[in-house]
Design a protein around this motif. Structure first.
Motif, PDB file in Angstrom:
ATOM      1  N   THR A   7       3.022 -12.164   4.629  1.00 40.52           N
ATOM      2  CA  THR A   7       2.567 -11.947   3.201  1.00 40.52           C
ATOM      3  C   THR A   7       2.157 -13.079   2.687  1.00 40.52           C
ATOM      4  O   THR A   7       1.117 -13.044   1.914  1.00 40.52           O
ATOM      5  CB  THR A   7       3.884 -11.574   2.501  1.00 40.52           C
ATOM      6  OG1 THR A   7       4.570 -10.254   3.060  1.00 40.52           O
ATOM      7  CG2 THR A   7       3.632 -11.313   0.958  1.00 40.52           C
ATOM      8  N   HIS A  21       6.640  -0.451  -0.886  1.00 38.76           N
ATOM      9  CA  HIS A  21       6.530  -1.364   0.266  1.00 38.76           C
ATOM     10  C   HIS A  21       5.882  -2.634  -0.210  1.00 38.76           C
ATOM     11  O   HIS A  21       6.377  -3.741  -0.007  1.00 38.76           O
ATOM     12  CB  HIS A  21       5.458  -0.884   1.385  1.00 38.76           C
ATOM     13  CG  HIS A  21       6.244   0.238   2.584  1.00 38.76           C
ATOM     14  ND1 HIS A  21       7.553  -0.331   2.926  1.00 38.76           N
ATOM     15  CD2 HIS A  21       6.050   1.343   2.748  1.00 38.76           C
ATOM     16  CE1 HIS A  21       7.888   0.829   3.846  1.00 38.76           C
ATOM     17  NE2 HIS A  21       7.040   1.600   3.771  1.00 38.76           N
ATOM     18  N   SER A  44       8.229  -4.499  -2.417  1.00 40.08           N
ATOM     19  CA  SER A  44       8.961  -5.440  -1.576  1.00 40.08           C
ATOM     20  C   SER A  44       8.585  -6.609  -0.905  1.00 40.08           C
ATOM     21  O   SER A  44       9.067  -7.537  -0.674  1.00 40.08           O
ATOM     22  CB  SER A  44       9.702  -4.457  -0.474  1.00 40.08           C
ATOM     23  OG  SER A  44       8.704  -4.119   0.404  1.00 40.08           O
ATOM     24  N   GLU A  45       7.086  -6.701  -0.563  1.00 37.00           N
ATOM     25  CA  GLU A  45       6.281  -7.818  -0.058  1.00 37.00           C
ATOM     26  C   GLU A  45       5.791  -8.851  -1.119  1.00 37.00           C
ATOM     27  O   GLU A  45       5.608  -9.765  -0.765  1.00 37.00           O
ATOM     28  CB  GLU A  45       5.121  -7.144   0.564  1.00 37.00           C
ATOM     29  CG  GLU A  45       5.259  -6.377   2.015  1.00 37.00           C
ATOM     30  CD  GLU A  45       4.205  -5.805   2.527  1.00 37.00           C
ATOM     31  OE1 GLU A  45       2.804  -5.890   2.013  1.00 37.00           O
ATOM     32  OE2 GLU A  45       4.199  -5.036   3.421  1.00 37.00           O
ATOM     33  N   ARG A  56      -2.924  -2.860   0.458  1.00 35.25           N
ATOM     34  CA  ARG A  56      -2.886  -4.227   0.736  1.00 35.25           C
ATOM     35  C   ARG A  56      -4.131  -4.712   1.025  1.00 35.25           C
ATOM     36  O   ARG A  56      -4.430  -5.898   0.497  1.00 35.25           O
ATOM     37  CB  ARG A  56      -1.870  -4.373   2.119  1.00 35.25           C
ATOM     38  CG  ARG A  56      -1.555  -5.896   2.464  1.00 35.25           C
ATOM     39  CD  ARG A  56      -0.628  -5.718   3.658  1.00 35.25           C
ATOM     40  NE  ARG A  56       0.568  -4.973   3.365  1.00 35.25           N
ATOM     41  CZ  ARG A  56       0.918  -3.900   4.254  1.00 35.25           C
ATOM     42  NH1 ARG A  56       0.108  -3.457   4.923  1.00 35.25           N
ATOM     43  NH2 ARG A  56       1.998  -3.403   4.245  1.00 35.25           N
TER      44      ARG A  56
END
Length: 230
Positions: free
Chosen positions: A159, A59, A62-63, A23
């Motif tokens: 996000t 993950h 999904s973000e 991320r």
């Protein structure tokens, strides 16, 4: 077993650590938009099995930070004009709500917190450090949302602010004077401190609309025709 028997998790999971590092890499541009993520290379880099790596990448899917293409794999999302419009229009809704709460609460306290971020922006601008300037810019908006005291606004913005950081890497090259970014944020603080709701909201909207027009010429938050996403 009752809820009282549940113990706090003491360590972040391997998948959580990988997701956080990926991320951060997406947010800072170390993994640019459109980059394909290869499981073999990443598993070797992180020195983990493919299980936690796949969990981490899901993950991020999904973000909304990774997209999956059938038979091709996972890619860092690309941000087209429609995406830029979508990000900033959603942010406008969230930050407008946060600013209204700030205006009707401890204005001086919130203004003081926001001024710390603006001071960091000014220092970064003076040192010609675009990355630090963008980080401080993001902290201003994070601080505004956190000052609302709304956990839901903070959660919804999480996000969006990561995607905004991706935008800021492109945005920083559009200013002839980096001081413009500092000045825009300072004017918002001044209106907040004065309790001028109409001016504060107008300045925040203009600030976001300016970013949209710089990143996606011909696109505006106030336009009637909405560009397609993706």
């Amino acid at each position: 077993m009752s809820l009282s028997d549940i113990e706090p998790v003491s360590r972040e999971s391997t998948a959580g650590i990988i997701a956080r590092q990926l991320r951060d890499a997406i947010m800072t541009g170390a993994l640019p938009p459109g980059t394909q993520l290869g499981e073999t290379d990443l598993a070797a880099r992180f020195q983990v099995s493919r299980g936690p790596l796949r969990e981490a990448m899901q993950h991020l899917v999904s973000e909304g930070l990774l997209r999956s293409e059938r038979h091709r794999g996972l890619f860092v999302i690309d941000l087209g004009p429609g995406d830029v419009y979508d990000i900033y229009s959603a942010r406008w809704a969230i930050e407008r709500a946060a600013l209204l709460r700030a205006l009707r609460g401890d204005r001086e306290g919130v203004a003081a917190v926001l001024e710390q971020a603006v001071a960091e922006m000014a220092t970064a601008a003076g040192e010609d450090d675009p990355a630090a300037l963008s980080s401080a810019d993001l902290r201003f908006h994070e601080a505004l949302i956190e000052a609302s005291g709304s956990k839901r606004l903070v959660r919804m913005a999480r996000t969006l602010l990561i995607e905004t950081r991706m935008c800021l890497a492109a945005l920083q090259g559009t200013y002839q004077r980096v001081e413009e970014r500092v000045e825009e944020h300072t004017h918002i603080i001044d209106a907040l401190r004065a309790g001028d709701e109409t001016k504060a909201l107008a300045l925040l909207e203009a600030h976001m609309d300016d970013a949209v027009q710089r990143l996606a010429p011909g696109t505006s938050l106030t336009q009637h025709e909405v560009p397609p996403i993706g």
